[in-house]
Every structure is written in structure tokens, then in C-alpha cells.
Design a protein around this motif. Structure first.
Motif, PDB file in Angstrom:
ATOM      1  N   PRO A  13       0.845  -1.200   0.000  1.00  0.00           N
ATOM      2  CA  PRO A  13       0.000   0.000   0.000  1.00  0.00           C
ATOM      3  C   PRO A  13       0.877   1.246   0.000  1.00  0.00           C
ATOM      4  O   PRO A  13       1.938   1.289   0.613  1.00  0.00           O
ATOM      5  N   HIS A  14       0.415   2.248  -0.715  1.00  0.00           N
ATOM      6  CA  HIS A  14       1.201   3.469  -0.846  1.00  0.00           C
ATOM      7  C   HIS A  14       0.993   4.368   0.372  1.00  0.00           C
ATOM      8  O   HIS A  14      -0.113   4.509   0.881  1.00  0.00           O
ATOM      9  N   ALA A  15       2.058   4.992   0.808  1.00  0.00           N
ATOM     10  CA  ALA A  15       1.988   5.956   1.896  1.00  0.00           C
ATOM     11  C   ALA A  15       1.996   7.344   1.280  1.00  0.00           C
ATOM     12  O   ALA A  15       2.960   7.727   0.623  1.00  0.00           O
ATOM     13  N   TRP A  16       0.944   8.059   1.462  1.00  0.00           N
ATOM     14  CA  TRP A  16       0.828   9.379   0.856  1.00  0.00           C
ATOM     15  C   TRP A  16       1.395  10.423   1.806  1.00  0.00           C
ATOM     16  O   TRP A  16       1.501  10.216   3.002  1.00  0.00           O
ATOM     17  N   CYS A  17       1.710  11.558   1.294  1.00  0.00           N
ATOM     18  CA  CYS A  17       2.322  12.630   2.076  1.00  0.00           C
ATOM     19  C   CYS A  17       1.297  13.219   3.046  1.00  0.00           C
ATOM     20  O   CYS A  17       0.172  13.556   2.662  1.00  0.00           O
ATOM     21  N   ALA A  18       1.674  13.392   4.293  1.00  0.00           N
ATOM     22  CA  ALA A  18       0.763  13.937   5.291  1.00  0.00           C
ATOM     23  C   ALA A  18       0.701  15.460   5.228  1.00  0.00           C
ATOM     24  O   ALA A  18      -0.175  16.074   5.830  1.00  0.00           O
ATOM     25  N   LEU A  19       1.598  16.099   4.501  1.00  0.00           N
ATOM     26  CA  LEU A  19       1.604  17.554   4.417  1.00  0.00           C
ATOM     27  C   LEU A  19       0.727  18.081   3.293  1.00  0.00           C
ATOM     28  O   LEU A  19       0.496  19.274   3.197  1.00  0.00           O
ATOM     29  N   GLU A  20       0.248  17.215   2.453  1.00  0.00           N
ATOM     30  CA  GLU A  20      -0.567  17.620   1.311  1.00  0.00           C
ATOM     31  C   GLU A  20      -1.950  18.041   1.797  1.00  0.00           C
ATOM     32  O   GLU A  20      -2.531  17.424   2.683  1.00  0.00           O
ATOM     33  N   ARG A  21      -2.484  19.116   1.201  1.00  0.00           N
ATOM     34  CA  ARG A  21      -3.826  19.577   1.572  1.00  0.00           C
ATOM     35  C   ARG A  21      -4.879  18.608   1.047  1.00  0.00           C
ATOM     36  O   ARG A  21      -4.758  18.083  -0.041  1.00  0.00           O
ATOM     37  N   ASP A  22      -5.928  18.405   1.837  1.00  0.00           N
ATOM     38  CA  ASP A  22      -7.025  17.530   1.446  1.00  0.00           C
ATOM     39  C   ASP A  22      -7.946  18.295   0.507  1.00  0.00           C
ATOM     40  O   ASP A  22      -8.476  19.356   0.858  1.00  0.00           O
ATOM     41  N   SER A  23      -8.158  17.766  -0.697  1.00  0.00           N
ATOM     42  CA  SER A  23      -8.983  18.468  -1.681  1.00  0.00           C
ATOM     43  C   SER A  23     -10.469  18.325  -1.385  1.00  0.00           C
ATOM     44  O   SER A  23     -11.279  19.104  -1.890  1.00  0.00           O
TER      45      SER A  23
END
Length: 114
Positions: free
Chosen positions: A92-102
Motif C-alpha cells: 500500500p502506498h503511503a501518501w504525504c501527510a503535508l498535502e492539503r485535502d482536496s
């Protein structure tokens, strides 16, 4: 009374390779050969590749050509690269936690100072 000494080889930590390929790579080549063997049964009798019947080409030539391809693909890469590459495709991919939620419309916490 003397102490008995046993010689220990210094290269016990090295991995065994065959034609520059690790054990996991050879398992991949054998799996490819088994898959090509199954698929070759569905090839027509009149199909030819480079003058060789397609079923013979798929059963023998494709796995043999996979060995130099893997040797060239893994050149300069660390041990276990192919295993890590396959794990990265299926993990499973770990996405960046700093990215804004769209899809977030309201803030979770209201930061109003009083």
C-alpha cells in the motif's frame, strides 16, 4: 593441552549467485517458463517467429532471453533489488501527510483566539 582451532571461511556472508542472478531471480525465470509453457499450448500450429514455431519459441526462447535481460536490468543495483521492486508495486502506498485535502470543506479545529 592445546586449544583446538577450526578454520572459518571469511566469505560465509556472500549470497550464492548463478549467472549473476540471485535465487529469487531464478525463481522468476522459472515462473516465466511455466507461464510460457501454459500459454504455448494455445498458440496455433502455423504461427512462426523468426522461422521457429511460436509454441517452441514461447517455451524455450523467452525464458532463455529473460536471463540476459535480468542481468542487464540489475546491473549496478544492490542485492534484492527485484524483490524490493515487486514489493513496492504490491505494498500500500503511503501518501504525504503535508498535502492539503482536496475534499475537506471545513477545518477540523477552529483556531480562533479569544
Amino acid at each position: 593441552m592445546s586449544l583446538d582451532l577450526t578454520p572459518v571461511h571469511r566469505n560465509l556472508h556472500t549470497k550464492v549467485t548463478f549467472l549473476g542472478l540471485e535465487f529469487e531471480d531464478l525463481i522468476l525465470v522459472l515462473a516465466l517458463a511455466a507461464l510460457m509453457n501454459l500459454l504455448a499450448h494455445f498458440a496455433g500450429n502455423n504461427a512462426h517467429v523468426f522461422g521457429i514455431p511460436l509454441n517452441i519459441f514461447m517455451e524455450f526462447v523467452v525464458p532463455v532471453l529473460a536471463v540476459p535481460f535480468l542481468i542487464l536490468f540489475k546491473y549496478g543495483r544492490p542485492r534484492g533489488y527485484l524483490t524490493d521492486l515487486l514489493r513496492s508495486f504490491f505494498a500500500p502506498h503511503a501518501w504525504c501527510a503535508l498535502e492539503r485535502d482536496s475534499q475537506l470543506l471545513e477545518a477540523y479545529v477552529d483556531w480562533k483566539e479569544e
